[in-house]
Design a protein around this motif. Structure first.
Motif, mmCIF file in Angstrom:
data_model
loop_
_atom_site.group_PDB
_atom_site.id
_atom_site.type_symbol
_atom_site.label_atom_id
_atom_site.label_comp_id
_atom_site.label_asym_id
_atom_site.label_seq_id
_atom_site.Cartn_x
_atom_site.Cartn_y
_atom_site.Cartn_z
ATOM 1 N N PRO A 31 0.785 -1.233 0.000
ATOM 2 C CA PRO A 31 0.000 0.000 0.000
ATOM 3 C C PRO A 31 0.822 1.292 0.000
ATOM 4 C CG PRO A 31 -0.093 -1.055 2.151
ATOM 5 C CD PRO A 31 0.571 -2.021 1.232
ATOM 6 N N ALA A 32 2.074 1.233 0.496
ATOM 7 C CA ALA A 32 2.837 2.486 0.619
ATOM 8 C C ALA A 32 4.319 2.277 0.326
ATOM 9 C CB ALA A 32 2.651 3.067 2.012
ATOM 10 N N ALA A 33 4.628 1.454 -0.670
ATOM 11 C CA ALA A 33 6.029 1.152 -0.981
ATOM 12 C C ALA A 33 6.729 2.349 -1.614
ATOM 13 C CB ALA A 33 6.115 -0.051 -1.917
ATOM 14 N N LYS A 34 7.994 2.511 -1.249
ATOM 15 C CA LYS A 34 8.886 3.479 -1.876
ATOM 16 C C LYS A 34 10.270 2.842 -1.861
ATOM 17 C CE LYS A 34 9.172 5.864 2.569
ATOM 18 N NZ LYS A 34 9.000 7.135 3.295
ATOM 19 N N PHE A 35 11.065 3.123 -2.872
ATOM 20 C CA PHE A 35 12.287 2.377 -3.089
ATOM 21 C C PHE A 35 13.538 3.224 -2.881
ATOM 22 C CE2 PHE A 35 8.921 0.342 -5.375
ATOM 23 C CZ PHE A 35 9.199 -1.002 -5.334
ATOM 24 N N ILE A 36 14.575 2.599 -2.371
ATOM 25 C CA ILE A 36 15.906 3.173 -2.488
ATOM 26 C C ILE A 36 16.383 2.884 -3.901
ATOM 27 C CG2 ILE A 36 18.307 2.947 -1.758
ATOM 28 C CD1 ILE A 36 17.424 2.630 1.044
ATOM 29 N N MET A 37 16.809 3.913 -4.632
ATOM 30 C CA MET A 37 17.111 3.747 -6.051
ATOM 31 C C MET A 37 18.359 4.536 -6.423
ATOM 32 S SD MET A 37 14.221 6.265 -7.684
ATOM 33 C CE MET A 37 14.435 8.061 -7.565
ATOM 34 N N ALA B 28 8.781 8.561 -9.384
ATOM 35 C CA ALA B 28 9.542 7.977 -8.279
ATOM 36 C C ALA B 28 9.776 9.026 -7.192
ATOM 37 C CB ALA B 28 10.872 7.424 -8.782
ATOM 38 N N TYR B 29 10.113 10.230 -7.602
ATOM 39 C CA TYR B 29 10.325 11.324 -6.652
ATOM 40 C C TYR B 29 9.035 11.657 -5.908
ATOM 41 C CZ TYR B 29 11.195 16.046 -4.913
ATOM 42 O OH TYR B 29 11.299 17.150 -4.109
ATOM 43 N N ARG B 30 7.909 11.686 -6.634
ATOM 44 C CA ARG B 30 6.645 12.087 -6.029
ATOM 45 C C ARG B 30 6.109 11.059 -5.031
ATOM 46 N NH1 ARG B 30 5.106 16.059 -4.676
ATOM 47 N NH2 ARG B 30 2.886 15.845 -5.122
ATOM 48 N N ILE B 31 6.441 9.760 -5.218
ATOM 49 C CA ILE B 31 5.948 8.766 -4.257
ATOM 50 C C ILE B 31 6.910 8.582 -3.084
ATOM 51 C CG2 ILE B 31 4.613 7.541 -6.010
ATOM 52 C CD1 ILE B 31 6.742 5.312 -5.913
ATOM 53 N N GLY B 32 8.034 9.322 -3.103
ATOM 54 C CA GLY B 32 8.928 9.312 -1.956
ATOM 55 C C GLY B 32 10.106 8.381 -2.039
ATOM 56 N N CYS B 33 10.452 7.913 -3.249
ATOM 57 C CA CYS B 33 11.644 7.072 -3.394
ATOM 58 C C CYS B 33 12.891 7.857 -2.980
ATOM 59 C CB CYS B 33 11.781 6.580 -4.835
ATOM 60 S SG CYS B 33 10.526 5.376 -5.319
ATOM 61 N N GLY C 203 6.145 5.091 5.501
ATOM 62 C CA GLY C 203 5.685 4.103 4.539
ATOM 63 C C GLY C 203 6.506 2.846 4.626
ATOM 64 N N GLN C 204 6.570 2.142 3.545
ATOM 65 C CA GLN C 204 7.301 0.878 3.472
ATOM 66 C C GLN C 204 8.508 1.072 2.553
ATOM 67 O OE1 GLN C 204 3.759 -0.726 2.071
ATOM 68 N NE2 GLN C 204 2.832 -0.690 4.089
ATOM 69 N N LEU C 205 9.664 1.217 3.154
ATOM 70 C CA LEU C 205 10.874 1.482 2.397
ATOM 71 C C LEU C 205 11.449 0.165 1.883
ATOM 72 C CD1 LEU C 205 12.920 3.620 1.458
ATOM 73 C CD2 LEU C 205 14.182 3.192 3.567
#
Length: 242
Positions: free
Chosen positions: A93-99, A113-118, A145-147
Protein backbone atom coordinates in the motif's frame (compact mmCIF):
# COMPACT_ATOMS: atom_id res chain seq x y z
CA UNK A 1 10.12 -20.23 -35.91
CA UNK A 2 8.65 -20.24 -32.40
CA UNK A 3 11.70 -18.38 -31.11
CA UNK A 4 11.21 -15.63 -33.70
CA UNK A 5 7.53 -15.36 -32.78
CA UNK A 6 8.42 -15.12 -29.09
CA UNK A 7 10.92 -12.33 -29.81
CA UNK A 8 8.32 -10.49 -31.89
CA UNK A 9 5.65 -10.70 -29.21
CA UNK A 10 8.15 -9.59 -26.58
CA UNK A 11 9.10 -6.57 -28.69
CA UNK A 12 5.45 -5.56 -29.11
CA UNK A 13 4.94 -6.00 -25.36
CA UNK A 14 7.90 -3.79 -24.53
CA UNK A 15 6.88 -1.08 -26.99
CA UNK A 16 3.24 -0.90 -25.94
CA UNK A 17 4.27 -0.66 -22.29
CA UNK A 18 6.63 2.21 -23.11
CA UNK A 19 3.77 4.02 -24.86
CA UNK A 20 1.42 3.33 -21.95
CA UNK A 21 3.99 4.64 -19.47
CA UNK A 22 4.11 7.93 -21.36
CA UNK A 23 0.31 8.16 -21.62
CA UNK A 24 -0.20 7.42 -17.93
CA UNK A 25 2.50 9.92 -17.04
CA UNK A 26 0.79 12.67 -19.03
CA UNK A 27 -2.80 11.90 -18.02
CA UNK A 28 -2.04 11.69 -14.28
CA UNK A 29 0.45 14.57 -14.24
CA UNK A 30 -1.84 17.36 -12.95
CA UNK A 31 -3.01 15.17 -10.04
CA UNK A 32 0.49 13.83 -9.38
CA UNK A 33 1.97 17.34 -9.14
CA UNK A 34 -0.45 18.42 -6.42
CA UNK A 35 -0.84 15.13 -4.54
CA UNK A 36 1.31 12.11 -3.82
CA UNK A 37 -1.93 10.12 -3.98
CA UNK A 38 -2.14 11.04 -7.64
CA UNK A 39 1.42 9.91 -8.27
CA UNK A 40 0.82 6.62 -6.46
CA UNK A 41 -2.45 6.06 -8.33
CA UNK A 42 -0.61 6.51 -11.63
CA UNK A 43 2.05 3.99 -10.64
CA UNK A 44 -0.56 1.48 -9.47
CA UNK A 45 -2.49 1.84 -12.73
CA UNK A 46 0.67 1.25 -14.74
CA UNK A 47 1.61 -1.82 -12.68
CA UNK A 48 -1.83 -3.34 -13.22
CA UNK A 49 -1.55 -2.66 -16.95
CA UNK A 50 1.87 -4.32 -17.21
CA UNK A 51 0.75 -7.40 -15.27
CA UNK A 52 -2.46 -7.70 -17.31
CA UNK A 53 -0.76 -7.37 -20.68
CA UNK A 54 2.03 -9.74 -19.62
CA UNK A 55 -0.61 -12.38 -18.88
CA UNK A 56 -2.55 -12.27 -22.15
CA UNK A 57 0.28 -11.29 -24.50
CA UNK A 58 3.11 -13.39 -23.10
CA UNK A 59 1.49 -16.09 -21.01
CA UNK A 60 3.42 -14.63 -18.08
CA UNK A 61 1.30 -14.95 -14.96
CA UNK A 62 2.14 -13.57 -11.54
CA UNK A 63 1.46 -14.63 -7.97
CA UNK A 64 1.97 -12.95 -4.61
CA UNK A 65 2.62 -15.33 -1.74
CA UNK A 66 2.88 -14.67 1.96
CA UNK A 67 1.47 -11.58 3.65
CA UNK A 68 2.17 -8.21 2.00
CA UNK A 69 3.12 -5.33 4.32
CA UNK A 70 0.31 -3.46 6.04
CA UNK A 71 2.14 -1.04 8.31
CA UNK A 72 5.37 0.90 8.39
CA UNK A 73 8.40 -1.38 7.98
CA UNK A 74 11.59 -2.04 6.07
CA UNK A 75 11.31 -4.41 3.09
CA UNK A 76 14.53 -6.19 2.08
CA UNK A 77 13.97 -7.83 -1.28
CA UNK A 78 15.68 -10.02 -3.82
CA UNK A 79 16.02 -8.12 -7.11
CA UNK A 80 16.18 -10.02 -10.38
CA UNK A 81 14.01 -8.01 -12.72
CA UNK A 82 11.94 -4.90 -13.35
CA UNK A 83 9.01 -7.27 -12.88
CA UNK A 84 9.70 -7.82 -9.17
CA UNK A 85 9.65 -4.03 -8.68
CA UNK A 86 6.19 -3.89 -10.28
CA UNK A 87 4.89 -6.82 -8.25
CA UNK A 88 6.19 -5.54 -4.90
CA UNK A 89 4.84 -2.04 -5.53
CA UNK A 90 1.46 -3.31 -6.66
CA UNK A 91 1.10 -5.55 -3.60
CA UNK A 92 2.19 -2.92 -1.05
CA UNK A 93 0.00 0.00 0.00
CA UNK A 94 2.84 2.49 0.62
CA UNK A 95 6.03 1.15 -0.98
CA UNK A 96 8.89 3.48 -1.88
CA UNK A 97 12.29 2.38 -3.09
CA UNK A 98 15.91 3.17 -2.49
CA UNK A 99 17.11 3.75 -6.05
CA UNK A 100 20.07 4.95 -8.08
CA UNK A 101 20.11 8.75 -8.31
CA UNK A 102 20.41 8.52 -12.12
CA UNK A 103 16.83 7.26 -12.25
CA UNK A 104 15.62 10.74 -11.28
CA UNK A 105 16.58 11.89 -14.77
CA UNK A 106 14.67 9.10 -16.53
CA UNK A 107 11.60 10.46 -18.35
CA UNK A 108 8.32 9.81 -16.49
CA UNK A 109 9.86 7.26 -14.08
CA UNK A 110 12.07 9.85 -12.41
CA UNK A 111 9.27 12.31 -11.69
CA UNK A 112 6.87 9.73 -10.35
CA UNK A 113 9.54 7.98 -8.28
CA UNK A 114 10.33 11.32 -6.65
CA UNK A 115 6.65 12.09 -6.03
CA UNK A 116 5.95 8.77 -4.26
CA UNK A 117 8.93 9.31 -1.96
CA UNK A 118 11.64 7.07 -3.39
CA UNK A 119 15.10 7.77 -1.97
CA UNK A 120 17.84 8.49 -4.53
CA UNK A 121 21.28 7.13 -3.66
CA UNK A 122 24.59 8.27 -5.13
CA UNK A 123 26.81 5.44 -6.35
CA UNK A 124 29.71 5.11 -3.94
CA UNK A 125 27.99 7.37 -1.38
CA UNK A 126 25.37 4.96 -0.07
CA UNK A 127 26.20 5.63 3.59
CA UNK A 128 25.71 9.38 3.16
CA UNK A 129 22.42 8.82 1.36
CA UNK A 130 21.10 6.54 4.11
CA UNK A 131 22.06 9.12 6.73
CA UNK A 132 20.27 11.87 4.79
CA UNK A 133 17.19 9.69 4.34
CA UNK A 134 17.03 8.97 8.07
CA UNK A 135 17.34 12.68 8.84
CA UNK A 136 14.48 13.40 6.42
CA UNK A 137 12.26 10.78 8.04
CA UNK A 138 12.89 12.22 11.50
CA UNK A 139 12.17 15.77 10.37
CA UNK A 140 8.99 14.77 8.55
CA UNK A 141 10.29 15.57 5.06
CA UNK A 142 9.86 11.98 3.94
CA UNK A 143 6.43 10.48 4.54
CA UNK A 144 6.17 7.27 6.52
CA UNK A 145 5.68 4.10 4.54
CA UNK A 146 7.30 0.88 3.47
CA UNK A 147 10.87 1.48 2.40
CA UNK A 148 12.11 -1.14 -0.06
CA UNK A 149 15.83 -1.85 -0.30
CA UNK A 150 17.51 -4.36 -2.58
CA UNK A 151 20.10 -5.80 -0.24
CA UNK A 152 22.50 -6.89 -2.98
CA UNK A 153 22.43 -3.39 -4.46
CA UNK A 154 21.55 -4.40 -8.02
CA UNK A 155 19.62 -6.86 -10.17
CA UNK A 156 21.07 -10.32 -9.81
CA UNK A 157 20.74 -12.90 -12.60
CA UNK A 158 19.22 -16.20 -11.45
CA UNK A 159 22.03 -18.46 -10.30
CA UNK A 160 24.47 -15.58 -9.81
CA UNK A 161 25.88 -14.92 -6.35
CA UNK A 162 26.42 -11.41 -4.99
CA UNK A 163 27.10 -10.34 -1.40
CA UNK A 164 24.46 -8.70 0.77
CA UNK A 165 25.39 -5.11 1.57
CA UNK A 166 25.53 -3.83 5.13
CA UNK A 167 23.40 -0.77 4.25
CA UNK A 168 20.32 -2.90 4.86
CA UNK A 169 21.38 -3.44 8.46
CA UNK A 170 22.11 0.29 8.89
CA UNK A 171 18.52 1.08 7.95
CA UNK A 172 17.10 -1.77 10.02
CA UNK A 173 19.13 -0.76 13.08
CA UNK A 174 18.55 2.99 12.95
CA UNK A 175 14.90 2.89 11.95
CA UNK A 176 14.16 0.28 14.66
CA UNK A 177 11.52 -1.34 12.48
CA UNK A 178 10.55 -4.88 11.59
CA UNK A 179 12.21 -6.09 8.39
CA UNK A 180 10.14 -8.01 5.85
CA UNK A 181 12.31 -10.25 3.59
CA UNK A 182 11.10 -10.88 0.04
CA UNK A 183 12.06 -13.70 -2.32
CA UNK A 184 11.37 -14.00 -6.06
CA UNK A 185 11.95 -15.95 -9.25
CA UNK A 186 10.93 -13.10 -11.60
CA UNK A 187 14.28 -12.99 -13.38
CA UNK A 188 13.59 -16.34 -15.00
CA UNK A 189 10.78 -14.82 -17.06
CA UNK A 190 11.77 -11.14 -17.38
CA UNK A 191 15.59 -11.29 -17.54
CA UNK A 192 17.83 -8.24 -17.56
CA UNK A 193 19.74 -7.31 -20.70
CA UNK A 194 17.21 -8.59 -23.25
CA UNK A 195 13.71 -7.74 -24.48
CA UNK A 196 12.69 -11.39 -24.62
CA UNK A 197 10.03 -12.30 -22.09
CA UNK A 198 9.08 -15.88 -21.26
CA UNK A 199 5.79 -17.52 -20.26
CA UNK A 200 5.38 -19.04 -16.82
CA UNK A 201 4.50 -18.12 -13.25
CA UNK A 202 6.51 -15.27 -11.70
CA UNK A 203 6.31 -15.29 -7.92
CA UNK A 204 7.09 -12.67 -5.30
CA UNK A 205 6.90 -14.10 -1.80
CA UNK A 206 6.78 -12.04 1.39
CA UNK A 207 8.49 -14.10 4.08
CA UNK A 208 8.15 -14.11 7.85
CA UNK A 209 9.11 -10.73 9.36
CA UNK A 210 12.45 -10.37 11.11
CA UNK A 211 11.85 -8.62 14.45
CA UNK A 212 13.61 -5.39 15.29
CA UNK A 213 16.62 -5.35 17.58
CA UNK A 214 18.94 -8.05 16.22
CA UNK A 215 22.69 -7.50 15.98
CA UNK A 216 24.41 -7.02 12.65
CA UNK A 217 25.87 -10.51 12.24
CA UNK A 218 22.66 -12.28 13.23
CA UNK A 219 20.45 -10.03 11.12
CA UNK A 220 22.56 -10.21 7.96
CA UNK A 221 23.00 -13.97 8.18
CA UNK A 222 19.30 -14.53 8.75
CA UNK A 223 18.24 -12.18 5.96
CA UNK A 224 20.56 -13.72 3.37
CA UNK A 225 19.75 -17.29 4.39
CA UNK A 226 16.00 -16.82 4.25
CA UNK A 227 15.85 -14.79 1.04
CA UNK A 228 18.34 -16.92 -0.88
CA UNK A 229 16.91 -20.24 0.29
CA UNK A 230 13.38 -19.30 -0.64
CA UNK A 231 14.36 -17.65 -3.95
CA UNK A 232 16.27 -20.81 -4.90
CA UNK A 233 13.18 -22.89 -4.05
CA UNK A 234 10.93 -20.66 -6.17
CA UNK A 235 13.31 -20.93 -9.11
CA UNK A 236 13.54 -24.70 -8.73
CA UNK A 237 9.74 -24.85 -8.66
CA UNK A 238 9.77 -23.07 -12.04
CA UNK A 239 12.25 -25.60 -13.46
CA UNK A 240 15.52 -23.72 -13.00
CA UNK A 241 18.40 -26.06 -12.17
CA UNK A 242 21.29 -23.58 -12.22
Amino acid sequence: MMSAVRWGISLVFVLQNAVMMLLVGVVFLPWALVSTKGARAACKFYCIWVLWTAHWMLGLRHEIRGTPPAGEMLIAAKHQSFLDIIMIFNASPAAKFIMKREILWTPVIGLYAYRIGCVPVNRGKRGQAIKKMLEDVKSGVTAAGQLVIYSQGTRVTPGEKKPYKVGTFALYDQMEQVCLPVATNAGLFWPKGTIRRKPGLAVVEFLAPIPAGLGQAEFMARLEREVETRSDALMAEAGFDG
